[in-house]
Design a protein around this motif. Structure first.
Motif, PDB file in Angstrom:
ATOM      1  N   THR A 108     -28.737  65.137-108.916  1.00 13.21           N
ATOM      2  CA  THR A 108     -28.158  65.380-107.595  1.00 13.21           C
ATOM      3  C   THR A 108     -29.160  65.065-106.496  1.00 13.21           C
ATOM      4  O   THR A 108     -28.819  64.415-105.496  1.00 13.21           O
ATOM      5  CB  THR A 108     -27.666  66.829-107.477  1.00 13.21           C
ATOM      6  N   THR A 109     -30.408  65.504-106.656  1.00 13.05           N
ATOM      7  CA  THR A 109     -31.439  65.205-105.657  1.00 13.05           C
ATOM      8  C   THR A 109     -31.693  63.706-105.581  1.00 13.05           C
ATOM      9  O   THR A 109     -31.825  63.135-104.487  1.00 13.05           O
ATOM     10  CB  THR A 109     -32.738  65.950-105.996  1.00 13.05           C
ATOM     11  N   GLN A 112     -28.698  62.094-103.759  1.00 14.19           N
ATOM     12  CA  GLN A 112     -28.659  62.433-102.337  1.00 14.19           C
ATOM     13  C   GLN A 112     -29.749  61.706-101.555  1.00 14.19           C
ATOM     14  O   GLN A 112     -29.516  61.267-100.420  1.00 14.19           O
ATOM     15  CB  GLN A 112     -28.788  63.949-102.159  1.00 14.19           C
ATOM     16  N   GLU A 115     -28.566  58.145-101.083  1.00 14.56           N
ATOM     17  CA  GLU A 115     -27.465  58.027-100.125  1.00 14.56           C
ATOM     18  C   GLU A 115     -27.922  58.327 -98.697  1.00 14.56           C
ATOM     19  O   GLU A 115     -27.468  57.664 -97.757  1.00 14.56           O
ATOM     20  CB  GLU A 115     -26.315  58.931-100.555  1.00 14.56           C
ATOM     21  N   ARG A 116     -28.800  59.298 -98.529  1.00 19.19           N
ATOM     22  CA  ARG A 116     -29.322  59.577 -97.180  1.00 19.19           C
ATOM     23  C   ARG A 116     -30.109  58.389 -96.629  1.00 19.19           C
ATOM     24  O   ARG A 116     -30.090  58.129 -95.423  1.00 19.19           O
ATOM     25  CB  ARG A 116     -30.200  60.829 -97.205  1.00 19.19           C
TER      26      ARG A 116
END
Length: 387
Positions: A108-109, A112, A115-116
């Motif tokens: 997940t990290t 993310q 994507e950020r």
């Protein structure tokens, strides 16, 4: 042979690989070259071939797994210069918003942060128009066909009937499948159907071609992006990206953790796993007493393929219900699966066993509940109630 007493590459994998090599040879011939196959250990055969060619080095894929790294080192020890190329990830190493060896351990990290940062997949390279022929006196010589390739027919229950021309190994079948998959609008329904257990359309079915290199993740995603541009993006197309990122994550974790991922404890401090050879044998044969798990393992042995949902259930049952060694299960999947991928196989087994990067410390599946949720009418269990 594996440490556990069975062939490292079973019949289904051998046949699918043979199909892939046949297709590669035909495509190389069309470009003016051909495929030269030799039998034996790379460290013994390739230096001899290099000497015949007057070459001092070779180029191969960089695979950050112990056996593959040992093969490269053996070639170097034999006097060859070996250039390794990192090539199988969706994301180019230079585009990562962190050093590859500092990849976040949790998916997940990892996702993310990508994507950020607005990171997108790299574009696939164009195929060459021509290749140089082999030097005089050293023609391409594919090995004779394995009789298993000629004499095998698909189990009619198979969700990946690799003896059918549309499902065989090789780039041509892979690209044809990708075109059909998008023409039928299936990317839009992927998220809704991906937990299916049987049939041709419940998942993308990209993985066998991805595993052999006949299709790249970048090729697949480029076609999905074109589909989105023409027909719109939705949760289904996003989830295809999501799953290909999972595949990437397991690759970067190998770059970071290396051999620790192959130790009995993995990345954990758990006690050493136990192993009951009799219970393991019953598990591999689909005779462990759980109807859903037994059905899954029968399908695996009969076809070389298994849905992701069933893979998780079968792995969980071996580790958490039978108290088996996760490494034995990983080796069995390596032997049987036509889409065996060293990174994903090892990463997923560690994840289920709680010896990898799962923040929840492993995944114990309640197979009775799973059967109720995903096979409520018992159709899958009935389909595979016999070998």
């Amino acid at each position: 042979m594996t440490h556990w007493g069975f062939a490292r590459m079973g019949r289904h994998r051998r046949i699918f690989l043979e199909q892939t090599l046949q297709d590669l040879d035909r495509q190389l011939a069309a470009l003016g070259s051909g495929l030269l196959q030799v039998q034996g250990r790379p460290a013994e055969q390739l230096p001899v071939l290099a000497q015949r060619l007057g070459a001092v080095g070779l180029v191969c894929e960089e695979i950050a797994a112990p056996d593959e790294e040992a093969e490269v080192q053996a070639l170097r020890d034999a006097g060859l210069t070996v250039e390794t190329v990192w090539q199988s990830t969706l994301i180019d190493p230079a585009d990562l918003p962190f050093d590859p060896e500092a990849v976040p351990d949790t998916f997940t990290t990892f996702r993310q942060r990508l994507e950020r940062a607005g990171v997108r997949e790299a574009a696939p390279w164009p195929a060459p128009d021509a290749l140089a022929p082999w030097p005089p006196g050293l023609a391409a010589t594919p090995l004779p066909l394995d009789p298993a390739v000629i004499n095998t027919s698909a189990d009619p229950r198979s969700s990946f009937p690799y003896t059918d021309p549309d499902w065989q190994g090789g780039e041509r079948a892979a690209l044809s499948h990708l075109t059909r998959y998008c023409a039928r609008g299936l990317p839009h329904s992927y998220k809704d159907t991906r937990n299916g257990l049987t049939g041709l359309d419940y998942s993308s079915k990209f993985s066998p071609w991805l595993a052999t290199g006949a299709l790249s993740a970048r090729q697949a995603m480029a076609v999905i992006r074109a589909f989105e541009a023409e027909r719109g993006a939705n949760d289904g197309t996003y989830w295809l990206w999501f799953e290909l990122l999972w595949r990437d994550h397991f690759r970067w974790l190998h770059r970071k953790h290396g051999r620790r991922l192959y130790s009995a404890r993995g990345l954990s401090e758990q006690p050493l796993p136990t192993h009951d050879s009799h219970a393991f044998a019953r598990w591999t044969e689909g005779r462990c007493g759980d109807a859903l798990v037994d059905a899954g393992l029968r399908e695996l042995s009969a076809t070389g393929y298994l849905s992701n949902r069933l893979r998780q259930n079968c792995a969980s049952f071996l580790v958490h219900d039978l108290g088996g060694d996760w490494r034995a299960g990983a080796a069995w999947f390596e032997s049987q699966l036509i889409d065996y991928d060293v990174y994903s196989n090892q990463g997923n087994w560690l994840y289920i066993a709680g010896r990898g990067i799962d923040p929840r410390g492993g995944r114990l599946f309640n197979t009775q509940r799973q059967a109720h949720d995903y096979d409520r009418d018992g159709a899958y269990r009935r389909l595979w109630s016999r070998p």
